[in-house]
Scaffold this motif. Structure first.
Motif, PDB file in Angstrom:
ATOM      1  N   TRP A  23       0.825  -1.205   0.000  1.00  0.00           N
ATOM      2  CA  TRP A  23       0.000   0.000   0.000  1.00  0.00           C
ATOM      3  C   TRP A  23       0.862   1.257   0.000  1.00  0.00           C
ATOM      4  O   TRP A  23       0.627   2.187  -0.768  1.00  0.00           O
ATOM      5  CB  TRP A  23      -0.973  -0.009   1.171  1.00  0.00           C
ATOM      6  N   THR A  86      -6.638  -0.629  -0.149  1.00  0.00           N
ATOM      7  CA  THR A  86      -7.553  -1.238  -1.109  1.00  0.00           C
ATOM      8  C   THR A  86      -7.390  -0.705  -2.534  1.00  0.00           C
ATOM      9  O   THR A  86      -7.238  -1.472  -3.468  1.00  0.00           O
ATOM     10  CB  THR A  86      -9.024  -1.006  -0.674  1.00  0.00           C
ATOM     11  N   ARG A  87      -7.457   0.623  -2.683  1.00  0.00           N
ATOM     12  CA  ARG A  87      -7.487   1.191  -4.042  1.00  0.00           C
ATOM     13  C   ARG A  87      -6.867   2.583  -4.067  1.00  0.00           C
ATOM     14  O   ARG A  87      -7.109   3.406  -3.195  1.00  0.00           O
ATOM     15  CB  ARG A  87      -8.935   1.270  -4.523  1.00  0.00           C
ATOM     16  N   SER A 116      -5.683  -6.767  -3.023  1.00  0.00           N
ATOM     17  CA  SER A 116      -6.432  -7.749  -2.234  1.00  0.00           C
ATOM     18  C   SER A 116      -5.438  -8.778  -1.702  1.00  0.00           C
ATOM     19  O   SER A 116      -4.490  -9.164  -2.396  1.00  0.00           O
ATOM     20  CB  SER A 116      -7.522  -8.429  -3.071  1.00  0.00           C
TER      21      SER A 116
END
Length: 163
Positions: A23, A86-87, A116
């Motif tokens: 991340w 996540t995004r 994920s």
């Protein structure tokens, strides 16, 4: 006649690193720049336009050599989404490497990094969509260049995370 170019590029890789490390590698402008090959003028913030310049990647000498002719080439992104762990997404002008061309007249494509967790690691899915809106004169070249570019970028983030 229907354009032969698909409207979306999609690349996937399972990274053998913890989710928080992956991340940070995609959502921190400084870390992103090290593996991607760019230096931004500030942090990623939703809705903000960031200027950057191409700088060769620090994790792969072969790819750095391919980026070298474009060193210093300016470009900009607009951060779209930051959903922690996540995004992450941004908009940009695909294959915007011609220094004398005004890309501001063209629509941007959307680049999305979706994460994920899996048993083997963290799945990173990179998509770039919106090529159908790019002017026909540039569409095929932009798609082909970015398709190869995203394939290289999956290897760069993998190498960066292995450091």
């Amino acid at each position: 006649m229907q354009n032969e170019i698909r409207p979306e590029i999609r690349k996937e890789i399972v990274l053998k690193a913890p989710l928080d490390k992956v991340w940070t590698a995609i959502s921190d402008a400084g870390q992103f720049g090290q593996w991607f090959g760019v230096r931004f003028d500030g942090p990623f913030k939703v809705g903000e336009k960031l200027k950057g310049v191409i700088m060769p990647t620090t994790v792969n000498d072969e790819i750095a050599a391919m980026q070298k002719p474009y060193e210093g080439t300016p470009f900009e992104i607009v951060v779209g989404e930051i959903t922690p762990q996540t995004r992450f997404s941004f908009y940009w002008h695909p294959y915007g490497v011609e220094k004398d061309y005004d890309y501001s007249r063209e629509p941007m494509t959307l680049c999305t990094f979706a994460l994920s967790e899996e048993a083997a690691g963290v799945r990173l899915v990179i998509t770039e969509s919106g090529f159908e809106n790019i002017p026909l004169a540039r569409r095929a070249q932009a798609f082909t260049a970015n398709d190869g570019g995203w394939a290289a970028q999956t290897k760069l983030i993998e190498a960066y995370l292995a450091l």
